[in-house]
Design a protein around this motif. Sequence first.
Motif, PDB file in Angstrom:
ATOM      1  N   UNK A  23       0.866  -1.264   0.061  1.00 57.62           N
ATOM      2  CA  UNK A  23      -0.128  -0.180   0.076  1.00 57.62           C
ATOM      3  C   UNK A  23       0.733   1.091  -0.232  1.00 57.62           C
ATOM      4  N   UNK A  24       2.119   1.269   0.870  1.00 57.57           N
ATOM      5  CA  UNK A  24       2.930   2.252   0.631  1.00 57.57           C
ATOM      6  C   UNK A  24       4.219   1.721  -0.266  1.00 57.57           C
ATOM      7  N   UNK A  25       4.195   2.230  -1.401  1.00 57.17           N
ATOM      8  CA  UNK A  25       4.887   1.796  -2.478  1.00 57.17           C
ATOM      9  C   UNK A  25       6.521   2.147  -2.240  1.00 57.17           C
ATOM     10  N   UNK A  29       9.369  -0.302  -1.772  1.00 56.03           N
ATOM     11  CA  UNK A  29      10.796  -0.493  -2.267  1.00 56.03           C
ATOM     12  C   UNK A  29      11.914  -0.345  -1.460  1.00 56.03           C
ATOM     13  N   UNK A  30      12.070   0.555  -0.503  1.00 57.65           N
ATOM     14  CA  UNK A  30      13.156   0.815   0.262  1.00 57.65           C
ATOM     15  C   UNK A  30      13.378  -0.321   1.303  1.00 57.65           C
ATOM     16  N   UNK A 111      20.280   2.974  -2.671  1.00 57.00           N
ATOM     17  CA  UNK A 111      19.513   3.929  -3.220  1.00 57.00           C
ATOM     18  C   UNK A 111      19.088   3.252  -4.838  1.00 57.00           C
ATOM     19  N   UNK A 112      20.052   2.427  -5.474  1.00 56.72           N
ATOM     20  CA  UNK A 112      19.973   2.013  -6.859  1.00 56.72           C
ATOM     21  C   UNK A 112      18.890   1.060  -6.671  1.00 56.72           C
ATOM     22  N   UNK A 113      18.899   0.186  -5.612  1.00 60.26           N
ATOM     23  CA  UNK A 113      17.905  -1.008  -6.102  1.00 60.26           C
ATOM     24  C   UNK A 113      16.293  -0.248  -5.604  1.00 60.26           C
ATOM     25  N   UNK A 114      16.632   0.650  -4.654  1.00 59.33           N
ATOM     26  CA  UNK A 114      14.936   1.350  -4.314  1.00 59.33           C
ATOM     27  C   UNK A 114      14.575   1.843  -5.737  1.00 59.33           C
ATOM     28  N   UNK A 119      10.606   1.530  -9.928  1.00 61.29           N
ATOM     29  CA  UNK A 119      10.423   1.164 -11.601  1.00 61.29           C
ATOM     30  C   UNK A 119       9.259   0.048 -11.822  1.00 61.29           C
ATOM     31  N   UNK A 120       9.610  -1.101 -10.945  1.00 59.53           N
ATOM     32  CA  UNK A 120       9.077  -2.307 -11.162  1.00 59.53           C
ATOM     33  C   UNK A 120       7.598  -2.421 -10.360  1.00 59.53           C
TER      34      UNK A 120
END
Length: 201
Positions: A23-25, A29-30, A111-114, A119-120
């Motif tokens: 719900x909190x994208x 991601x992080x 950072x880069x994987x976030x 994006x995904x």
Amino acid sequence: MNRIEIDRDILLFLRFAYFGNSKDLFLAATTRAYLDFNRTLRFHGMPDKQRLEMRNRASKCIKEAILNLLNRDKLCQTDFDSWHHRTCDALIDCYRSNGIRFTYGHAQKWINMTFKYLYMLEAVTLDSVFPFLHVPIDNIVLERANKQLCIPKPSQVWSSWGDYAFYLQYQEHLRQRIGKEAPLRWEFHNWLDEIEKGKPS
């Protein structure tokens, strides 16, 4: 970029299976990105509650930094690289102020994987920054870049990288060798391919 159609129910299930409650994208991601490198951190008995508070502060820092970046009108590669350096420094300060060794290797991965996961998840529009995004550095990327792009593997383990100039130089080598393709798009294709090739037959 190739696009395919997929059953929405399947997509939602796969997202939930990988990211949990999304719900909190940004938080999804992080959090997922943190799990990609946290095994390389050493907390020396720090209580779980304090570790979680520190992670939450850092996650909030990443979210605010990305939203501020996306609100900027015009960007170039130099602008993005400077932003990335500052954001890495902020994460490093968050952990080191609590006595935890946290390197540029850790910060870049988070950072880069976030960005990759945002994006995904299609959480935000990344069109304005996608060409400038960095490749998340890990052992699989280092191996693939060595074999496909002839970039020598650094002697130091990526999670120990403590010099941002060294890190940025590696990203620049990747960008030069990859050519016109967006670096993160290259990573999408090649990370999976390298994993598949490494599986026993």
